[in-house]
Design an enzyme around this catalytic site. Structure first.
Site, PDB file in Angstrom:
ATOM      1  N   GLY A 150       0.878  -1.117  -0.018  1.00 19.43           N
ATOM      2  CA  GLY A 150       0.032   0.269   0.434  1.00 19.43           C
ATOM      3  C   GLY A 150       0.578   1.475  -0.153  1.00 19.43           C
ATOM      4  O   GLY A 150       2.004   1.114  -0.179  1.00 19.43           O
ATOM      5  N   ILE A 152       2.769   2.731   2.040  1.00 20.33           N
ATOM      6  CA  ILE A 152       3.389   2.957   3.156  1.00 20.33           C
ATOM      7  C   ILE A 152       4.093   1.855   2.766  1.00 20.33           C
ATOM      8  O   ILE A 152       5.818   2.075   2.703  1.00 20.33           O
ATOM      9  CB  ILE A 152       3.266   2.504   5.247  1.00 20.33           C
ATOM     10  CG1 ILE A 152       2.062   3.275   5.346  1.00 20.33           C
ATOM     11  CG2 ILE A 152       4.312   1.792   5.312  1.00 20.33           C
ATOM     12  CD1 ILE A 152       1.592   2.961   6.734  1.00 20.33           C
ATOM     13  N   ARG A 229       0.738  -3.980  12.260  1.00 20.52           N
ATOM     14  CA  ARG A 229       0.855  -4.535  13.956  1.00 20.52           C
ATOM     15  C   ARG A 229       1.152  -5.554  14.424  1.00 20.52           C
ATOM     16  O   ARG A 229       1.282  -6.766  13.705  1.00 20.52           O
ATOM     17  CB  ARG A 229      -1.450  -4.460  13.525  1.00 20.52           C
ATOM     18  CG  ARG A 229      -1.842  -3.419  13.252  1.00 20.52           C
ATOM     19  CD  ARG A 229      -2.385  -2.626  14.741  1.00 20.52           C
ATOM     20  NE  ARG A 229      -2.888  -1.335  14.331  1.00 20.52           N
ATOM     21  CZ  ARG A 229      -2.470  -0.427  13.930  1.00 20.52           C
ATOM     22  NH1 ARG A 229      -1.437   0.161  13.757  1.00 20.52           N
ATOM     23  NH2 ARG A 229      -3.248   0.961  13.572  1.00 20.52           N
ATOM     24  N   ASP A 253       7.995  -2.568  15.669  1.00 13.15           N
ATOM     25  CA  ASP A 253       7.508  -1.341  16.331  1.00 13.15           C
ATOM     26  C   ASP A 253       5.995  -1.642  17.175  1.00 13.15           C
ATOM     27  O   ASP A 253       5.492  -1.147  17.525  1.00 13.15           O
ATOM     28  CB  ASP A 253       7.165  -0.454  14.957  1.00 13.15           C
ATOM     29  CG  ASP A 253       6.918   0.842  16.307  1.00 13.15           C
ATOM     30  OD1 ASP A 253       7.373   1.479  17.234  1.00 13.15           O
ATOM     31  OD2 ASP A 253       5.787   1.532  15.284  1.00 13.15           O
ATOM     32  N   GLU A 258       0.173  -4.297  23.084  1.00 11.90           N
ATOM     33  CA  GLU A 258       0.686  -3.143  23.859  1.00 11.90           C
ATOM     34  C   GLU A 258       0.134  -2.913  25.173  1.00 11.90           C
ATOM     35  O   GLU A 258      -1.568  -3.456  24.319  1.00 11.90           O
ATOM     36  CB  GLU A 258       0.571  -2.915  21.950  1.00 11.90           C
ATOM     37  CG  GLU A 258       1.782  -2.886  21.319  1.00 11.90           C
ATOM     38  CD  GLU A 258       1.237  -2.410  20.187  1.00 11.90           C
ATOM     39  OE1 GLU A 258       0.835  -1.089  19.821  1.00 11.90           O
ATOM     40  OE2 GLU A 258       1.824  -2.180  18.804  1.00 11.90           O
ATOM     41  N   HIS A 276       6.051   0.732  19.692  1.00 12.92           N
ATOM     42  CA  HIS A 276       4.625   1.485  18.369  1.00 12.92           C
ATOM     43  C   HIS A 276       5.198   3.158  18.350  1.00 12.92           C
ATOM     44  O   HIS A 276       4.082   3.856  19.125  1.00 12.92           O
ATOM     45  CB  HIS A 276       3.280   1.220  19.160  1.00 12.92           C
ATOM     46  CG  HIS A 276       2.772   1.410  18.028  1.00 12.92           C
ATOM     47  ND1 HIS A 276       1.484   0.188  17.538  1.00 12.92           N
ATOM     48  CD2 HIS A 276       2.780   1.840  16.723  1.00 12.92           C
ATOM     49  CE1 HIS A 276       0.386   0.682  16.880  1.00 12.92           C
ATOM     50  NE2 HIS A 276       1.403   1.409  16.700  1.00 12.92           N
TER      51      HIS A 276
HETATM   52  C1  8YV Z   1      -0.782   5.440  15.714  1.00 13.10           C
HETATM   53  C2  8YV Z   1      -1.228   4.038  13.451  1.00 13.10           C
HETATM   54  O1  8YV Z   1       0.689   4.976  17.225  1.00 13.10           O
HETATM   55  O2  8YV Z   1      -1.900   5.198  12.036  1.00 13.10           O
HETATM   56  C3  8YV Z   1      -1.604   4.520  13.260  1.00 13.10           C
HETATM   57  O3  8YV Z   1      -2.543   3.099  12.643  1.00 13.10           O
HETATM   58  O4  8YV Z   1      -0.833   2.495  14.653  1.00 13.10           O
HETATM   59  C4  8YV Z   1      -0.014   5.389  14.723  1.00 13.10           C
HETATM   60  O5  8YV Z   1       0.470   5.818  13.938  1.00 13.10           O
HETATM   61  C5  8YV Z   1      -1.627   5.870  16.532  1.00 13.10           C
HETATM   62  O6  8YV Z   1      -2.893   5.681  16.075  1.00 13.10           O
HETATM   63  C6  8YV Z   1      -1.643   6.730  17.930  1.00 13.10           C
HETATM   64  O7  8YV Z   1      -1.804   6.063  18.977  1.00 13.10           O
END
Ligand code: 8YV
Length: 312
Positions: A150, A152, A229, A253, A258, A276
């Site tokens: 995607g 990223i 994830r 990460d 978590e 994360h």
């Molecule tokens: C953030 C994420 O840590 O964008 C996401 O899906 O997992 C991260 O960018 C998160 O949403 C902030 O709590």
């Protein structure tokens, strides 16, 4: 009309203050059970983050809800179907965090392969006084397998190209006119990779996609990186794989529970772990905050959302 916003997750203070000043927002986590019942009955907007779990049962507490604003790109914790059945809109924060996550992915790839954390520990513990650090794994020119091509994944591929890496990928479907080799099988992608990069969405569809057979295919010199994830990688299989040298190392990460991280992953020269934090730079968290605020402001003004999550 008075729109009531419920904050149901950790948000940057500046975003919280802006929303409190501009609209009527309350912190659900700080409210008593009685207050929660009253707030939930009136709430029209729910602000959550990428780690939030927003199930159908949770949503049922909010009969007036019209918008879920997600501070994050991932919405695997949100029951999108349940929300859409009730006509609840959802917005997230795509694009603004892509570069940071891709940077972090390359950082973890380099840190794990070149054992940067182990090397620092080595100096701190006096190891250098008795000799040099053991040799590590070369990155440039290696074969990078990307699971999930995607936004990223593509930003990572762009960076990896500058390292002269050969890039291949697996996704639900082959991308039209892409320069990268497509592997319909994850095991085959892993077998053809020196580094396997996990960038696919979380959620039930991708749970434990990276499991013992994939790690066996990656092999004893292979490096696994996960910036997506924790649920995508079977953590028990991963621990067994690093324990028994089935893979060469892992840079992680994200984790399955978590902020709890299995101690079995600690203090290994070939495992690099971070909390994360891929999108957690000042600039990007500001951009994410602005996007959440602007989406909510658009909703309040009866305008279309800037970054809606597309209906399933
Ligand atoms: C953030 C994420 O840590 O964008 C996401 O899906 O997992 C991260 O960018 C998160 O949403 C902030 O709590």
């Amino acid at each position: 009309m008075c729109y009531n916003i419920i904050k149901a997750a950790m948000l940057p203070d500046t975003l919280t203050q802006r929303l409190e000043q501009q609209f009527h927002m309350v912190d659900y986590q700080r409210a008593t059970a009685d207050e929660r019942r009253r707030l939930a009955a009136e709430a029209q907007v729910l602000v959550v983050n990428g780690e939030s779990v927003v199930s159908e049962v949770f949503l049922a507490q909010f009969p007036q809800l019209s918008l879920i604003a997600d501070f994050g790109v991932g919405y695997d914790g949100i029951d999108v179907m349940a929300a859409q059945r009730r006509g609840i809109q959802i917005c997230n924060t795509p694009e603004v965090l892509t570069e940071d996550v891709a940077d972090m992915a390359m950082g973890l790839l380099l840190a794990t392969s070149r054992q940067l954390v182990g090397a620092q520990r080595f100096i701190e513990q006096g190891g250098w006084l008795s000799g040099g650090y053991p040799w590590t794994k070369k990155v440039s020119g290696g074969r990078l397998g990307i699971l999930g091509m995607g936004r990223i994944g593509q930003a990572i591929a762009q960076r990896a190209a500058a390292f002269n890496m050969t890039i291949a990928y697996n996704d639900y479907r082959q991308l039209p006119a892409s320069p990268w080799a497509f592997y319909p099988s994850i095991v085959e992608l892993a077998a053809a990779s020196d580094f396997l990069m996990v960038c696919v969405n979380g959620g039930e569809k991708t749970r434990s996609l990276v499991n013992a057979p994939v790690m066996a295919a990656l092999g004893s010199e292979g490096i696994l990186i996960n910036i997506a994830r924790g649920t995508v990688v079977d953590e028990a299989d991963l621990i067994a794989a690093v324990d028994h040298g089935i893979i060469g190392g892992a840079g992680l990460d994200v984790f399955s529970d978590e902020p709890r991280v299995p101690a079995a992953l600690f203090n290994r020269p070939n495992v690099v772990i971070t909390p994360h934090m891929s999108s957690a730079t000042h600039a990007t968290r500001r951009a994410m905050s602005d996007l959440v605020f602007d989406n909510i402001a658009a909703f309040m003004a009866g305008q279309p959302l800037l970054t809606p999550v597309a209906p399933y």
